[in-house]
Design an enzyme around this catalytic site. Sequence first.
Site, mmCIF file in Angstrom:
data_model
loop_
_atom_site.group_PDB
_atom_site.id
_atom_site.type_symbol
_atom_site.label_atom_id
_atom_site.label_comp_id
_atom_site.label_asym_id
_atom_site.label_seq_id
_atom_site.Cartn_x
_atom_site.Cartn_y
_atom_site.Cartn_z
ATOM 1 N N THR A 126 -3.202 51.586 -6.785
ATOM 2 C CA THR A 126 -4.175 52.090 -6.023
ATOM 3 C C THR A 126 -4.860 50.982 -5.298
ATOM 4 O O THR A 126 -5.509 50.165 -5.843
ATOM 5 C CB THR A 126 -5.084 53.179 -6.333
ATOM 6 N N SER A 167 -9.064 34.235 -1.817
ATOM 7 C CA SER A 167 -9.829 35.014 -2.784
ATOM 8 C C SER A 167 -11.310 35.285 -2.056
ATOM 9 O O SER A 167 -11.956 34.172 -1.741
ATOM 10 C CB SER A 167 -10.080 34.349 -3.917
ATOM 11 N N ALA A 168 -11.511 36.519 -1.744
ATOM 12 C CA ALA A 168 -12.651 36.705 -1.086
ATOM 13 C C ALA A 168 -13.858 36.410 -1.662
ATOM 14 O O ALA A 168 -14.970 35.687 -0.823
ATOM 15 C CB ALA A 168 -12.766 38.417 -1.139
ATOM 16 N N HIS A 169 -13.967 36.235 -3.140
ATOM 17 C CA HIS A 169 -15.441 35.840 -3.580
ATOM 18 C C HIS A 169 -15.800 34.505 -3.275
ATOM 19 O O HIS A 169 -16.568 33.814 -3.751
ATOM 20 C CB HIS A 169 -15.341 36.339 -5.223
ATOM 21 N N CYS A 225 -14.022 26.996 -15.240
ATOM 22 C CA CYS A 225 -12.915 27.403 -15.961
ATOM 23 C C CYS A 225 -13.000 26.449 -17.374
ATOM 24 O O CYS A 225 -12.469 26.493 -18.379
ATOM 25 C CB CYS A 225 -11.750 27.260 -15.329
ATOM 26 N N GLY A 273 -7.234 35.381 -6.072
ATOM 27 C CA GLY A 273 -6.451 34.039 -6.076
ATOM 28 C C GLY A 273 -5.591 33.771 -7.242
ATOM 29 O O GLY A 273 -4.562 33.336 -7.077
ATOM 30 N N SER A 274 -6.084 34.114 -8.441
ATOM 31 C CA SER A 274 -5.057 33.959 -9.608
ATOM 32 C C SER A 274 -3.982 34.966 -9.446
ATOM 33 O O SER A 274 -2.563 34.253 -9.699
ATOM 34 C CB SER A 274 -5.685 34.210 -10.706
ATOM 35 N N GLN A 318 -9.881 27.407 -1.718
ATOM 36 C CA GLN A 318 -11.023 26.933 -1.271
ATOM 37 C C GLN A 318 -11.242 26.491 0.024
ATOM 38 O O GLN A 318 -12.309 26.181 0.732
ATOM 39 C CB GLN A 318 -11.298 25.429 -2.112
HETATM 40 C C1 LIG Z 1 -11.501 30.032 -7.630
HETATM 41 C C2 LIG Z 1 -10.056 29.528 -7.444
HETATM 42 C C3 LIG Z 1 -8.671 30.246 -7.757
HETATM 43 C C4 LIG Z 1 -8.906 31.768 -8.614
HETATM 44 O O1 LIG Z 1 -9.465 32.772 -7.716
HETATM 45 P P1 LIG Z 1 -9.739 34.023 -8.516
HETATM 46 O O2 LIG Z 1 -9.893 34.956 -7.536
HETATM 47 O O3 LIG Z 1 -10.983 33.574 -9.142
HETATM 48 O O4 LIG Z 1 -8.857 34.369 -9.616
HETATM 49 C C5 LIG Z 1 -7.416 29.823 -7.447
HETATM 50 N N1 LIG Z 1 -7.425 28.489 -6.817
HETATM 51 C C6 LIG Z 1 -8.467 27.785 -6.605
HETATM 52 C C7 LIG Z 1 -8.485 26.582 -5.977
HETATM 53 C C8 LIG Z 1 -9.791 28.248 -6.820
HETATM 54 O O5 LIG Z 1 -11.018 27.806 -6.406
#
Ligand SMILES: *Cc1c(COP(=O)(O)O)cnc(C)c1O
Length: 400
Positions: A237, A199-201, A325, A71-72, A179
């Site tokens: 890659t 972001s997958a996690h 964070c 996501g970042s 989110q």
């Molecule tokens: C977790 C989060 C991110 C960052 O994603 P990462 O994959 O951890 O870098 C960005 N924006 C929001 C709203 C998030 O909750």
Amino acid sequence: MNTIYLDNAATTAVSPEVLQAMLPYFTEHYGNPSSVHATGRDARKAIEAARRQVAAAIGADPAEIYFTAGGSESDNWAIKGAAFMNRRKGNHIITTAIEHHAVLHTCGWLEKQGFEVTYLPVDAEGRVTPEQVEAAITDKTILITIMAANNEIGTLEPIAEIGKIAKAHKILFHTDAVQAVGAIPLDVKAMNIDMLSMSAHKFHGPKGIGVLYIRKGVRIDTLIHGGAQERGQRAGTENLAGIVGLGKAIEIATTDLPAKAARLSALRDRLIDGILERVPDVRVNGPREGRLPNNANVSVRYIEGESMLLRLDLAGIAASSGSACTSGSLDPSHVLLAIGLPHEVAHGSLRMTLGSETTEAEIDRVLEVLPGIISDLRSMSVLNKDTSTVTDEVFYHGKK
Ligand SMILES: *Cc1c(COP(=O)(O)O)cnc(C)c1O
């Protein structure tokens, strides 16, 4: 004792099906997708299948999906890429005061490069209005970046309406949907979204893999330079197993989404209502309607969020006092300050975010344990009705 994990906004467990889908791509099918031999071609096929899974989940075309390291990176790429590509047109960016730091700090860095950023304030529940966005547009505006759902207080923003405005003014619209993906239905075409980060996690996939959706015809500068991967737009890659995992995770997360969201919303409300019933002097942060199905965030008067966290942890319950964070630092969350909470109230906040494995029995266990922890901490706190500077009116912001 199994941990009751209520910190799914920070990260989620990789689901067993996702892990199973990923495993062969560490061992048997480990090829480099750029290689011409059969092992490489197998890897390429898996990546393109995942690209189709992602596209289907958000109403995009596979050619509009770019894999990133999370996501970042997606936020950085969308915002810096749009800013530098369009800097001859203008230097003005519109965002909100409650974005994730991946957006806020990127905007802050761009300000040092000569860009101008408007940080729109939000109301007491964390919402911006489409009217605010439209009023902030100038002839120098090149990008609007507003999150789909807030990671701390769960507020859903009026993304479709903002997309309409951006389109009418021919301004690029990016949304951080990290989110929102897997939590609420998203359709990039219907919502007029030009770029979307995920972001997958955050939806039971692996860490370190994400997506930036870029609408066909939108051109932004490259962030990661190097090889020709991702159609020359993002070098490196590919994270093969991660991409396969993301594809599987988004497919699972968006299948029967309304039913899953309804189940989580009911559990969330059971948790929030249960706390309000059992504990005096608690306020809910964020709206009751129009919030993420999995997000509960409360401020508990007279005590510190951190001390609640530690006591919950001892009881086997994992929660958060804001965003992961910012915890560990003494600065209160920028989101809680932006909705008007005084420092003292912001410091007393507790975020509990549910996931697909969360059960009713777990919520009931929290409701059993939390009131005792709070009354215990209150009995030891130096803050009380006489010493606190926060009045009823400030604490409840006109609603109880
Ligand atoms: C977790 C989060 C991110 C960052 O994603 P990462 O994959 O951890 O870098 C960005 N924006 C929001 C709203 C998030 O909750």
